[in-house]
Scaffold this active site. Structure first.
Site, mmCIF file in Angstrom:
data_model
loop_
_atom_site.group_PDB
_atom_site.id
_atom_site.type_symbol
_atom_site.label_atom_id
_atom_site.label_comp_id
_atom_site.label_asym_id
_atom_site.label_seq_id
_atom_site.Cartn_x
_atom_site.Cartn_y
_atom_site.Cartn_z
ATOM 1 N N LYS A 38 -46.005 17.171 -26.222
ATOM 2 C CA LYS A 38 -44.678 17.788 -26.240
ATOM 3 C C LYS A 38 -43.651 16.769 -26.697
ATOM 4 O O LYS A 38 -43.919 15.568 -26.764
ATOM 5 C CB LYS A 38 -44.330 18.325 -24.849
ATOM 6 N N ARG A 136 -40.082 22.750 -9.527
ATOM 7 C CA ARG A 136 -39.584 23.075 -10.869
ATOM 8 C C ARG A 136 -39.906 24.531 -11.172
ATOM 9 O O ARG A 136 -39.103 25.420 -10.910
ATOM 10 C CB ARG A 136 -40.202 22.099 -11.881
ATOM 11 N N HIS A 164 -48.525 20.096 -10.762
ATOM 12 C CA HIS A 164 -48.021 18.830 -11.316
ATOM 13 C C HIS A 164 -47.577 17.918 -10.185
ATOM 14 O O HIS A 164 -46.803 18.309 -9.318
ATOM 15 C CB HIS A 164 -46.840 19.112 -12.256
ATOM 16 N N ARG A 223 -54.224 15.554 -17.645
ATOM 17 C CA ARG A 223 -53.181 15.601 -18.683
ATOM 18 C C ARG A 223 -52.665 14.181 -18.933
ATOM 19 O O ARG A 223 -51.966 13.610 -18.097
ATOM 20 C CB ARG A 223 -52.044 16.527 -18.246
ATOM 21 N N TYR A 267 -16.737 -2.514 -32.038
ATOM 22 C CA TYR A 267 -15.735 -1.682 -31.383
ATOM 23 C C TYR A 267 -15.325 -2.238 -30.021
ATOM 24 O O TYR A 267 -16.145 -2.754 -29.262
ATOM 25 C CB TYR A 267 -16.281 -0.268 -31.176
ATOM 26 N N CYS A 314 -23.128 0.333 -32.634
ATOM 27 C CA CYS A 314 -22.410 1.390 -33.355
ATOM 28 C C CYS A 314 -23.347 2.574 -33.604
ATOM 29 O O CYS A 314 -24.526 2.542 -33.246
ATOM 30 C CB CYS A 314 -21.876 0.855 -34.682
ATOM 31 N N ASP A 316 -24.603 3.581 -36.418
ATOM 32 C CA ASP A 316 -25.607 3.312 -37.436
ATOM 33 C C ASP A 316 -25.940 1.828 -37.605
ATOM 34 O O ASP A 316 -26.811 1.495 -38.410
ATOM 35 C CB ASP A 316 -25.139 3.835 -38.800
#
Length: 394
Positions: A38, A136, A164, A223, A267, A314, A316
């Site tokens: 997942k 859950r 679980h 799992r 920044y 930042c 990027d």
């Protein structure tokens, strides 16, 4: 390789295979390993990871939703797929057409899914989800009669049952007591169903920590999630399972400059140079999944040595102090998570800095970061969403 020479994630298929083999080595005969893929295989790329594991004989794959399951089918994955979460009952025909197994977690949902399946003239495969203490989703442990009624619905084909662990990574006495209580509850539900004439042949309970710490809990399947990707179990030191990290997060040096005493970096001026310094700019930022929380706190590896992030990360780009690393140049490789020589930065280390868990950091590596798949150190495939989602062989 220039098209991914900004920032990329290397996925070591040899490490993936070694981890899968190590996990299987812990399992008793007759117990299968379900690969949890997942969230795009925890950021590693579900299509490539699943195909690789299927080639090794893995037959079960766990996903979060129908879209993830459909993606695996589109990639040619033939094995069994289990959706752990919610699928709208109206999608019953799609579940059947794709041969995907759906978690069935309460009576209302079972009846709605059954009605949709009957209207569509199909049967939907299902695994019953029992809530033994996670809180859950799942049938309450006291609802055996309702579970039995759901098993007899004509539009559902119930072939499995699972729960679980919530605290299998907690080895305190209280944590162990809670985990064993969950197992006892699960076993009681299964036995209660048998007494009512419902014998479900496929059971699974253990997650990654459960596989390592509670081998006595093995049923027909386990799992394997984070341990499959080699990122370890930081709350279970000394578990002894030989794991190799599958993902490394990499970039390059884009610019090197000298800054003067008193110059501010990035920044909000959170870093002021205490002396003349050499500073390298790296083209990766929080839009790529490298968190702003790492500002002024995390290291990267350049030429096998640590360099501290300075100033705020930042969107990027980020900056690092390379004053102590001779001859750093543009295009030098930068390792943000992974190994370079004798030094290593793990996702667990970064998670500790950010106050989170390594699962989250793996999943946050951005879609615009190409995944570069390696075998024997050589590139075998590239998945680059920056190039219109094209999967490219190499």
């Amino acid at each position: 390789m220039e098209f991914f020479k900004r920032t990329w994630a290397e996925i070591d298929l040899d490490a993936l295979g070694a981890n899968a083999a190590a996990i299987r080595g812990l399992l008793p005969d007759g117990t299968q390993m379900m690969a949890v893929v997942k969230a795009d295989a925890y950021g590693h790329g579900d299509r490539m990871v699943s195909r690789e594991l299927e080639g090794m004989g893995v037959r079960w794959f766990g996903v979060s939703n129908l879209e993830e399951g459909a993606s695996l089918r589109a990639a040619g994955v033939q094995g069994e797929i289990l959706i752990f979460g919610y699928t709208p009952p109206s999608m019953a025909a799609e579940l059947a057409a794709l041969n995907i197994t759906q978690a069935v977690f309460n009576g209302d949902y079972a009846r709605e899914l059954n009605e949709a399946a009957v209207r569509a003239g199909v049967r939907v495969k299902g695994h019953l989800k029992v809530d033994t203490g996670m809180g859950r989703i799942g049938f309450p442990c006291e609802s055996a009669d309702e579970i039995c009624a759901c098993c007899r619905l004509p539009g559902l084909e119930i072939s499995g049952i699972f729960s679980h662990f919530s605290s299998s990574d907690d080895l305190t006495p209280a944590g162990q007591e809670y985990t064993r209580m969950q197992k006892a509850r699960f076993d009681a539900v299964v036995e209660g169903l048998k007494r009512r004439g419902i014998d479900i042949p496929f059971r699974h309970l253990q997650n990654s920590a459960g596989i390592v710490s509670y081998p006595e809990c093995s049923y027909e399947a386990v799992r394997a999630g984070v341990i499959l990707y080699g990122q370890g179990l930081p709350f279970l030191p000394g578990h002894g399972l030989p794991l190799r990290p599958v993902m490394s997060l990499c970039s390059i040096v884009a610019m090197v400059k000298t800054v003067k005493t008193g110059d501010c970096i990035s920044y909000s001026r959170t870093f002021t140079a205490p002396r003349e310094m050499r500073v390298a700019t790296i083209p990766i930022g929080y839009a790529d999944g490298y968190l702003r929380a790492f500002s002024n706190r995390a290291d990267v590896l350049i030429r096998g040595r640590r360099a501290r992030v300075i100033g705020n990360v930042c969107m990027d780009q980020l900056m690092v102090d390379v004053s102590h690393i001779p001859d750093v140049r543009v295009d030098d490789r930068v390792t943000l998570a992974g190994r370079d020589g004798d030094e290593e930065i793990t996702f667990s280390e970064l998670a500790g800095i950010a106050g989170t868990i390594h699962y989250e950091l793996l999943c946050l590596v951005g879609k615009r970061v190409p995944r570069v798949y390696l075998r024997g150190g050589e590139i075998v495939k590239v998945w680059d969403m920056n190039r219109l989602g094209r999967e490219e062989g190499r």
